[in-house]
Design an enzyme around this catalytic site. Structure first.
Site, PDB file in Angstrom:
ATOM      1  N   GLY A   9       0.855  -1.200   0.000  1.00  0.00           N
ATOM      2  CA  GLY A   9       0.000   0.000   0.000  1.00  0.00           C
ATOM      3  C   GLY A   9       0.883   1.239   0.000  1.00  0.00           C
ATOM      4  N   GLY A  12       0.006   5.155  -1.203  1.00  0.00           N
ATOM      5  CA  GLY A  12      -0.965   5.984  -0.484  1.00  0.00           C
ATOM      6  C   GLY A  12      -0.300   7.085   0.323  1.00  0.00           C
ATOM      7  CG  ASP A  35      -0.489   0.854  -3.811  1.00  0.00           C
ATOM      8  OD1 ASP A  35      -0.365   1.548  -2.800  1.00  0.00           O
ATOM      9  OD2 ASP A  35      -1.609   0.674  -4.364  1.00  0.00           O
ATOM     10  CB  ILE A  36      -3.590  -2.533  -6.509  1.00  0.00           C
ATOM     11  CG1 ILE A  36      -4.222  -1.610  -5.479  1.00  0.00           C
ATOM     12  CG2 ILE A  36      -3.797  -3.982  -6.202  1.00  0.00           C
ATOM     13  CD1 ILE A  36      -5.729  -1.664  -5.506  1.00  0.00           C
ATOM     14  NE  ARG A  37      -3.282   4.512  -5.016  1.00  0.00           N
ATOM     15  CZ  ARG A  37      -3.263   5.766  -4.588  1.00  0.00           C
ATOM     16  NH1 ARG A  37      -3.327   6.755  -5.452  1.00  0.00           N
ATOM     17  NH2 ARG A  37      -3.214   6.033  -3.294  1.00  0.00           N
ATOM     18  CG  ASP A  51      -5.073  -7.738  -5.138  1.00  0.00           C
ATOM     19  OD1 ASP A  51      -5.201  -7.448  -3.917  1.00  0.00           O
ATOM     20  OD2 ASP A  51      -6.043  -8.074  -5.842  1.00  0.00           O
ATOM     21  CB  ILE A  52      -2.410  -7.024   0.033  1.00  0.00           C
ATOM     22  CG1 ILE A  52      -2.116  -7.713   1.366  1.00  0.00           C
ATOM     23  CG2 ILE A  52      -3.708  -6.264   0.126  1.00  0.00           C
ATOM     24  CD1 ILE A  52      -0.855  -8.473   1.423  1.00  0.00           C
ATOM     25  CE1 TYR A 141      -9.700   2.432   7.954  1.00  0.00           C
ATOM     26  CE2 TYR A 141     -10.411   3.864   9.735  1.00  0.00           C
ATOM     27  CZ  TYR A 141      -9.408   3.369   8.925  1.00  0.00           C
ATOM     28  OH  TYR A 141      -8.121   3.831   9.057  1.00  0.00           O
TER      29      TYR A 141
HETATM   30  P1  NAD Z   1      -4.411   5.462   1.401  1.00  0.00           P
HETATM   31  O1  NAD Z   1      -5.789   5.155   0.955  1.00  0.00           O
HETATM   32  O2  NAD Z   1      -3.820   6.780   1.054  1.00  0.00           O
HETATM   33  O3  NAD Z   1      -3.412   4.332   0.888  1.00  0.00           O
HETATM   34  C1  NAD Z   1      -3.755   2.975   0.873  1.00  0.00           C
HETATM   35  C2  NAD Z   1      -3.024   2.342  -0.288  1.00  0.00           C
HETATM   36  O4  NAD Z   1      -3.388   0.965  -0.340  1.00  0.00           O
HETATM   37  C3  NAD Z   1      -3.419   2.949  -1.646  1.00  0.00           C
HETATM   38  O5  NAD Z   1      -2.274   3.404  -2.322  1.00  0.00           O
HETATM   39  C4  NAD Z   1      -4.097   1.810  -2.375  1.00  0.00           C
HETATM   40  O6  NAD Z   1      -3.867   1.803  -3.778  1.00  0.00           O
HETATM   41  C5  NAD Z   1      -3.484   0.594  -1.703  1.00  0.00           C
HETATM   42  N1  NAD Z   1      -4.283  -0.599  -1.858  1.00  0.00           N
HETATM   43  C6  NAD Z   1      -5.636  -0.695  -1.853  1.00  0.00           C
HETATM   44  N2  NAD Z   1      -6.006  -1.961  -2.093  1.00  0.00           N
HETATM   45  C7  NAD Z   1      -4.866  -2.672  -2.232  1.00  0.00           C
HETATM   46  C8  NAD Z   1      -4.605  -4.030  -2.501  1.00  0.00           C
HETATM   47  N3  NAD Z   1      -5.598  -4.911  -2.704  1.00  0.00           N
HETATM   48  N4  NAD Z   1      -3.321  -4.432  -2.576  1.00  0.00           N
HETATM   49  C9  NAD Z   1      -2.308  -3.538  -2.415  1.00  0.00           C
HETATM   50  N5  NAD Z   1      -2.501  -2.227  -2.176  1.00  0.00           N
HETATM   51  C10 NAD Z   1      -3.764  -1.816  -2.093  1.00  0.00           C
HETATM   52  O7  NAD Z   1      -4.363   5.238   2.971  1.00  0.00           O
HETATM   53  P2  NAD Z   1      -3.312   5.812   4.032  1.00  0.00           P
HETATM   54  O8  NAD Z   1      -3.870   7.081   4.542  1.00  0.00           O
HETATM   55  O9  NAD Z   1      -1.951   5.763   3.479  1.00  0.00           O
HETATM   56  O10 NAD Z   1      -3.502   4.722   5.178  1.00  0.00           O
HETATM   57  C11 NAD Z   1      -2.661   3.588   5.295  1.00  0.00           C
HETATM   58  C12 NAD Z   1      -3.080   2.775   6.495  1.00  0.00           C
HETATM   59  O11 NAD Z   1      -3.089   3.610   7.654  1.00  0.00           O
HETATM   60  C13 NAD Z   1      -4.471   2.167   6.396  1.00  0.00           C
HETATM   61  O12 NAD Z   1      -4.485   0.933   7.060  1.00  0.00           O
HETATM   62  C14 NAD Z   1      -5.318   3.142   7.186  1.00  0.00           C
HETATM   63  O13 NAD Z   1      -6.442   2.519   7.731  1.00  0.00           O
HETATM   64  C15 NAD Z   1      -4.366   3.552   8.281  1.00  0.00           C
HETATM   65  N6  NAD Z   1      -4.730   4.839   8.876  1.00  0.00           N
HETATM   66  C16 NAD Z   1      -4.658   5.983   8.141  1.00  0.00           C
HETATM   67  C17 NAD Z   1      -5.030   7.198   8.724  1.00  0.00           C
HETATM   68  C18 NAD Z   1      -4.976   8.494   7.960  1.00  0.00           C
HETATM   69  O14 NAD Z   1      -5.388   9.528   8.503  1.00  0.00           O
HETATM   70  N7  NAD Z   1      -4.462   8.515   6.719  1.00  0.00           N
HETATM   71  C19 NAD Z   1      -5.476   7.221  10.056  1.00  0.00           C
HETATM   72  C20 NAD Z   1      -5.577   6.021  10.760  1.00  0.00           C
HETATM   73  C21 NAD Z   1      -5.171   4.829  10.159  1.00  0.00           C
HETATM   74  N1  SER Z   2      -8.060   9.100   9.098  1.00  0.00           N
HETATM   75  C1  SER Z   2      -8.788   7.890   8.980  1.00  0.00           C
HETATM   76  C2  SER Z   2     -10.085   8.079   8.315  1.00  0.00           C
HETATM   77  O1  SER Z   2     -10.615   9.167   8.405  1.00  0.00           O
HETATM   78  C3  SER Z   2      -9.022   7.345  10.354  1.00  0.00           C
HETATM   79  O2  SER Z   2      -8.429   6.143  10.453  1.00  0.00           O
HETATM   80  O3  SER Z   2     -10.584   7.157   7.741  1.00  0.00           O
END
Ligand code: NAD
Ligand code: SER
Length: 319
Positions: A9, A12, A35-37, A51-52, A141
């Site tokens: 991932g 992201g 990542d998938i993208r 793809d995880i 979620y």
């Molecule tokens: P994001 O959506 O920006 O990134 C997630 C990435 O996962 C994306 O690039 C997406 O393409 C990739 N992905 C989706 N499906 C996939 C698959 N099947 N195989 C491989 N990759 C895949 O999310 P983020 O903000 O970077 O968050 C990352 C982690 O942190 C997540 O578990 C999220 O729940 C957690 N988190 C984020 C926040 C926040 O504020 N951003 C807060 C709490 C927890």
């Molecule tokens: N920042 C995240 C969301 O809003 C919380 O895990 O989904």
């Protein structure tokens, strides 16, 4: 063959910045992004499309690079998962099982998996939310993150899996676009403040939520992963706190740098999600166990975001 790290991932919000920092620490070739993208920024080390949910492909990559440590970031975030609950559950849970099983089988040694403030619900105390408290999440979620926490602890206790986790608050960074979260207004607002000097917020003005600047989140992630295993007393997930603010407070802070900035409010389905989450977090255990402390407050976050994002956007315009 050298032991390597895999980030799943990686394209992201968190992955984009975490991969950079891991490569600074361990060397470009020793950190495999996946990542998938495609990635949002140019890569200085290996990148694989993965793809995880595809266990065979995951194992191939782990064996190809001799991966020993995995950062699992792939997930559907809160707002996106509400639109597709079955897929949100499938991705958020089965991604975790696929990685936990690799550790259980002794193929990898260490896992980082992020949880979230979304594990809490309306029955949780909202102020200074404790590490151990009522947890009745109301979003797909949040349910998936809470279940994930229980599974992490289970795999640690039953099979000795070294899995470490943090309940991130809303994260704010400038290097990538928001990824479908409820707290992501606090990322988008900076883009709009620079581009159009106005923002229509999908949360109401008084909605206070726990937030954190991305470099603090990366620091916490690296610190918990580099801590001695004996220091990690909690194997579900740790509360950590940075700052708390409402959209109105964020807008007032922005006006200090951009006086003409204007904000309006059009709360949508994400308001209900935000209303179910805490306003502030007690992170005593993380501070005590592995030395957590944040560097950024709201004023420092705002000036840092504006400076960096302005530069990034002007570089993009000049390309
Ligand atoms: P994001 O959506 O920006 O990134 C997630 C990435 O996962 C994306 O690039 C997406 O393409 C990739 N992905 C989706 N499906 C996939 C698959 N099947 N195989 C491989 N990759 C895949 O999310 P983020 O903000 O970077 O968050 C990352 C982690 O942190 C997540 O578990 C999220 O729940 C957690 N988190 C984020 C926040 C926040 O504020 N951003 C807060 C709490 C927890
Ligand atoms: N920042 C995240 C969301 O809003 C919380 O895990 O989904």
């Amino acid at each position: 063959m050298t032991d390597r790290v895999l980030v799943i991932g990686s394209s992201g919000q968190i992955g984009t910045e975490l991969v950079e920092e891991l490569r600074n620490l361990y060397g470009d070739d020793n950190v495999v992004a996946s990542d998938i993208r495609e990635p949002q920024i140019e890569q200085t080390g290996p990148f694989e499309i993965l793809d995880i949910l595809n266990k065979v492909q995951l194992l191939e990559i782990v064996e190809k690079y001799n991966i020993k440590e995995v950062y699992l970031l792939a997930a559907l975030l809160s707002a996106t998962a509400e639109k597709n609950p079955a897929f949100g559950w499938d991705l958020n849970m089965n991604s975790l099982f696929n990685v936990l099983e690799l550790a259980k089988d002794g193929i990898i040694n260490k896992i980082f998996w992020p949880s979230s403030i979304a594990v809490f619900g309306t029955t949780t105390p909202k102020e200074n939310t404790p590490q151990y408290t009522v947890m009745e999440p109301s979003t797909v979620y949040g349910i998936s993150k809470q279940a994930g926490e229980r599974w992490c602890e289970y795999y640690h206790k039953q099979y000795g899996v070294d899995v470490r986790s943090i309940r991130y608050p809303g994260l704010i960074g400038y290097k990538s676009k928001p990824g479908g979260g409820t707290t992501d207004y606090a990322v988008d607002i900076f883009h709009q403040a620079i581009l159009s000097k106005r923002y229509d917020c999908f949360l109401s003005e008084e909605t206070t939520l726990p937030m954190m600047y991305m470099s603090d989140a990366i620091k916490a992630t690296l610190n918990i992963m580099r801590a001695d295993s004996s220091a990690i007393k909690i194997r579900s997930s740790y509360n950590i706190a940075g700052m708390s603010f409402s959209p109105k407070e964020m807008a007032e802070e922005l006006k200090n740098s951009i006086p003409e900035f204007e904000i309006s409010y059009s709360p949508d389905y994400r308001q209900k999600i935000a209303d179910s989450w805490p306003q502030s977090i007690d992170d005593t255990h993380a501070r005590k166990d592995w030395g957590w402390s944040p560097d950024f407050n709201l004023p420092k976050l705002t000036t840092t975001m504006l400076e960096n994002l302005e530069q990034l956007l002007s570089e993009k315009n000049n390309v």
